[in-house]
Design an enzyme around this catalytic site. Structure first.
Site, PDB file in Angstrom:
ATOM      1  N   ARG A  15      27.196 -46.233   2.667  1.00 47.00           N
ATOM      2  CA  ARG A  15      27.669 -47.598   2.959  1.00 47.00           C
ATOM      3  C   ARG A  15      26.518 -48.590   2.754  1.00 47.00           C
ATOM      4  NH1 ARG A  15      27.710 -47.194   9.626  1.00 47.00           N
ATOM      5  NH2 ARG A  15      25.564 -47.901   9.885  1.00 47.00           N
ATOM      6  N   VAL A  63      17.401 -36.905   5.890  1.00 49.25           N
ATOM      7  CA  VAL A  63      16.155 -37.058   5.130  1.00 49.25           C
ATOM      8  C   VAL A  63      14.911 -36.668   5.931  1.00 49.25           C
ATOM      9  CG1 VAL A  63      17.058 -38.811   3.539  1.00 49.25           C
ATOM     10  CG2 VAL A  63      15.942 -39.537   5.675  1.00 49.25           C
ATOM     11  N   TYR A 153      10.624 -50.115  14.527  1.00 49.95           N
ATOM     12  CA  TYR A 153      11.131 -50.415  13.176  1.00 49.95           C
ATOM     13  C   TYR A 153      10.089 -51.205  12.371  1.00 49.95           C
ATOM     14  CZ  TYR A 153      14.710 -52.175   9.826  1.00 49.95           C
ATOM     15  OH  TYR A 153      15.451 -52.493   8.714  1.00 49.95           O
ATOM     16  N   ALA A 156       7.346 -48.889  11.287  1.00 49.94           N
ATOM     17  CA  ALA A 156       7.804 -48.003  10.204  1.00 49.94           C
ATOM     18  C   ALA A 156       7.892 -48.772   8.883  1.00 49.94           C
ATOM     19  CB  ALA A 156       9.162 -47.398  10.555  1.00 49.94           C
ATOM     20  N   LYS A 157       8.451 -49.981   8.931  1.00 51.57           N
ATOM     21  CA  LYS A 157       8.636 -50.753   7.693  1.00 51.57           C
ATOM     22  C   LYS A 157       7.297 -51.241   7.131  1.00 51.57           C
ATOM     23  CE  LYS A 157      13.119 -50.535   7.072  1.00 51.57           C
ATOM     24  NZ  LYS A 157      13.610 -49.568   6.073  1.00 51.57           N
TER      25      LYS A 157
HETATM   26  P1  NAD Z   1      23.431 -49.207   7.276  1.00 48.55           P
HETATM   27  O1  NAD Z   1      23.235 -48.818   8.693  1.00 48.55           O
HETATM   28  O2  NAD Z   1      24.678 -49.953   6.898  1.00 48.55           O
HETATM   29  O3  NAD Z   1      23.334 -47.902   6.337  1.00 48.55           O
HETATM   30  C1  NAD Z   1      22.321 -46.947   6.502  1.00 48.55           C
HETATM   31  C2  NAD Z   1      22.783 -45.620   5.946  1.00 48.55           C
HETATM   32  O4  NAD Z   1      21.721 -44.677   6.122  1.00 48.55           O
HETATM   33  C3  NAD Z   1      24.026 -45.057   6.670  1.00 48.55           C
HETATM   34  O5  NAD Z   1      25.006 -44.651   5.737  1.00 48.55           O
HETATM   35  C4  NAD Z   1      23.453 -43.875   7.462  1.00 48.55           C
HETATM   36  O6  NAD Z   1      24.382 -42.809   7.657  1.00 48.55           O
HETATM   37  C5  NAD Z   1      22.283 -43.452   6.557  1.00 48.55           C
HETATM   38  N1  NAD Z   1      21.290 -42.672   7.307  1.00 48.55           N
HETATM   39  C6  NAD Z   1      20.763 -42.949   8.515  1.00 48.55           C
HETATM   40  N2  NAD Z   1      19.920 -41.982   8.888  1.00 48.55           N
HETATM   41  C7  NAD Z   1      19.898 -41.056   7.888  1.00 48.55           C
HETATM   42  C8  NAD Z   1      19.220 -39.835   7.695  1.00 48.55           C
HETATM   43  N3  NAD Z   1      18.385 -39.349   8.638  1.00 48.55           N
HETATM   44  N4  NAD Z   1      19.432 -39.144   6.546  1.00 48.55           N
HETATM   45  C9  NAD Z   1      20.289 -39.619   5.603  1.00 48.55           C
HETATM   46  N5  NAD Z   1      20.954 -40.785   5.732  1.00 48.55           N
HETATM   47  C10 NAD Z   1      20.773 -41.486   6.871  1.00 48.55           C
HETATM   48  O7  NAD Z   1      22.113 -50.021   6.875  1.00 48.55           O
HETATM   49  P2  NAD Z   1      21.838 -51.116   5.721  1.00 48.55           P
HETATM   50  O8  NAD Z   1      21.910 -52.458   6.329  1.00 48.55           O
HETATM   51  O9  NAD Z   1      22.617 -50.800   4.504  1.00 48.55           O
HETATM   52  O10 NAD Z   1      20.269 -50.822   5.460  1.00 48.55           O
HETATM   53  C11 NAD Z   1      19.781 -50.008   4.420  1.00 48.55           C
HETATM   54  C12 NAD Z   1      18.258 -50.057   4.409  1.00 48.55           C
HETATM   55  O11 NAD Z   1      17.814 -51.408   4.282  1.00 48.55           O
HETATM   56  C13 NAD Z   1      17.613 -49.510   5.684  1.00 48.55           C
HETATM   57  O12 NAD Z   1      16.408 -48.836   5.366  1.00 48.55           O
HETATM   58  C14 NAD Z   1      17.315 -50.774   6.467  1.00 48.55           C
HETATM   59  O13 NAD Z   1      16.282 -50.569   7.386  1.00 48.55           O
HETATM   60  C15 NAD Z   1      16.946 -51.726   5.350  1.00 48.55           C
HETATM   61  N6  NAD Z   1      17.087 -53.149   5.694  1.00 48.55           N
HETATM   62  C16 NAD Z   1      18.291 -53.680   6.034  1.00 48.55           C
HETATM   63  C17 NAD Z   1      18.380 -55.038   6.350  1.00 48.55           C
HETATM   64  C18 NAD Z   1      19.674 -55.713   6.737  1.00 48.55           C
HETATM   65  O14 NAD Z   1      19.637 -56.903   7.091  1.00 48.55           O
HETATM   66  N7  NAD Z   1      20.819 -55.055   6.679  1.00 48.55           N
HETATM   67  C19 NAD Z   1      17.225 -55.819   6.341  1.00 48.55           C
HETATM   68  C20 NAD Z   1      16.016 -55.242   5.990  1.00 48.55           C
HETATM   69  C21 NAD Z   1      15.953 -53.899   5.671  1.00 48.55           C
END
Ligand code: NAD
Length: 252
Positions: A15, A63, A153, A156-157
């Site tokens: 997703r 992962v 977070y 980590a980032k």
């Molecule tokens: P989301 O929560 O919608 O999707 C994250 C996906 O990662 C999920 O499908 C989940 O099942 C999967 N996941 C979680 N843990 C896992 C694991 N141990 N092994 C395999 N899969 C795993 O998040 P998103 O908003 O699509 O974010 C994606 C990436 O972008 C993340 O790294 C997030 O930190 C980063 N990010 C998001 C935003 C934002 O505003 N949405 C901003 C900055 C960074």
């Protein structure tokens, strides 16, 4: 320029940003391994790709689990060919103010983002080195610059930026580039969960955040998928070890 067809692995691609990235890389002509915690959850992204005429397969792995990562990368190699594109996108949040943050919440976030990106990259780089070509794109965040309630977070980032720069230095001579994308506010299940945790209506939360952004809108998952596509492109081979803030405005 037509892109050579490669095999890409996108983690957390069931997703959100990962799903949009998988769809985009398939549209760019690549075979895509859609990896998430459960193979069943990754299937809808595969269906979207196949419906558009692309090639993809679903894989289940945590992962942060060394054996699961090794097995998943072997399965990808069998089914789709040796992967030479990796998008480290899987992520979780366990937000809390420092004094309320549990050690488990610290470890969980480090496990998925840092250990997960390390294990995935170590497993896939073998194929990149063999091909003398590779692209690693890792999702950081504007939170790397510091964000209330996100000590785990943010650490980590920020760590992933150092990880990426080191990959760039070590692997550059082997035809492999490594870069980071640090998104700002992107509408996804992750940010919806943040609104819920704060007890704020999602549409109000989104509108309030958009007002603070210079381009006056929330980011969309395709904004990030587009940036991944740029880094992965054959013509981006001189772009290495960079962090691009995709946030609708400048961040330093
Ligand atoms: P989301 O929560 O919608 O999707 C994250 C996906 O990662 C999920 O499908 C989940 O099942 C999967 N996941 C979680 N843990 C896992 C694991 N141990 N092994 C395999 N899969 C795993 O998040 P998103 O908003 O699509 O974010 C994606 C990436 O972008 C993340 O790294 C997030 O930190 C980063 N990010 C998001 C935003 C934002 O505003 N949405 C901003 C900055 C960074």
């Amino acid at each position: 320029m037509t892109q050579q067809q490669r095999t890409a692995v996108v983690t957390g691609a069931a997703r959100g940003i990962g799903a949009a990235t998988a769809v985009r890389l398939a549209a760019d002509g690549h075979r895509v391994a859609v990896l998430d915690l459960a193979e069943s959850a990754a299937k809808s992204t595969v269906e979207t790709i196949e419906a558009a005429g692309g090639t993809a397969a679903a894989f289940g792995a945590n992962v942060a689990d060394e054996a699961a990562v090794r097995d998943a990368v072997a399965a990808v190699t069998d089914r789709l060919g040796a992967p030479t594109i990796l998008v480290n996108n899987a992520g979780i949040t366990r937000d809390n103010l420092l004094f309320k943050m549990s050690a488990d919440d610290w470890d969980a976030v480090m496990g998925v983002h840092l250990r997960g990106s390390f294990l995935m990259t170590r497993a896939v780089q073998e194929h990149m080195v063999a091909a003398q070509w590779g692209r690693v794109v890792t999702l950081s965040s504007v939170s790397a610059l510091g964000n209330r309630g996100q000590a785990n977070y943010a650490a980590a980032k920020a760590g992933l930026q150092g990880f990426t720069k080191t990959l760039a230095v070590e692997l550059g001579k082997l035809g492999v580039t490594a870069n980071c994308i640090a998104p700002g506010f992107i509408a996804s299940e992750m940010t919806k969960a943040t609104a819920e945790r704060l007890g704020v209506d999602w549409e109000q939360f989104r509108a309030a955040r958009a007002k603070e952004i210079p381009v006056q809108r929330a980011g969309e998952v395709d904004d990030i998928a587009h940036t991944v596509s740029f880094f992965v492109d054959e013509r981006s081979s001189f772009v290495n070890g960079q962090v691009i803030y995709v946030a609708g405005g400048p961040r330093t």
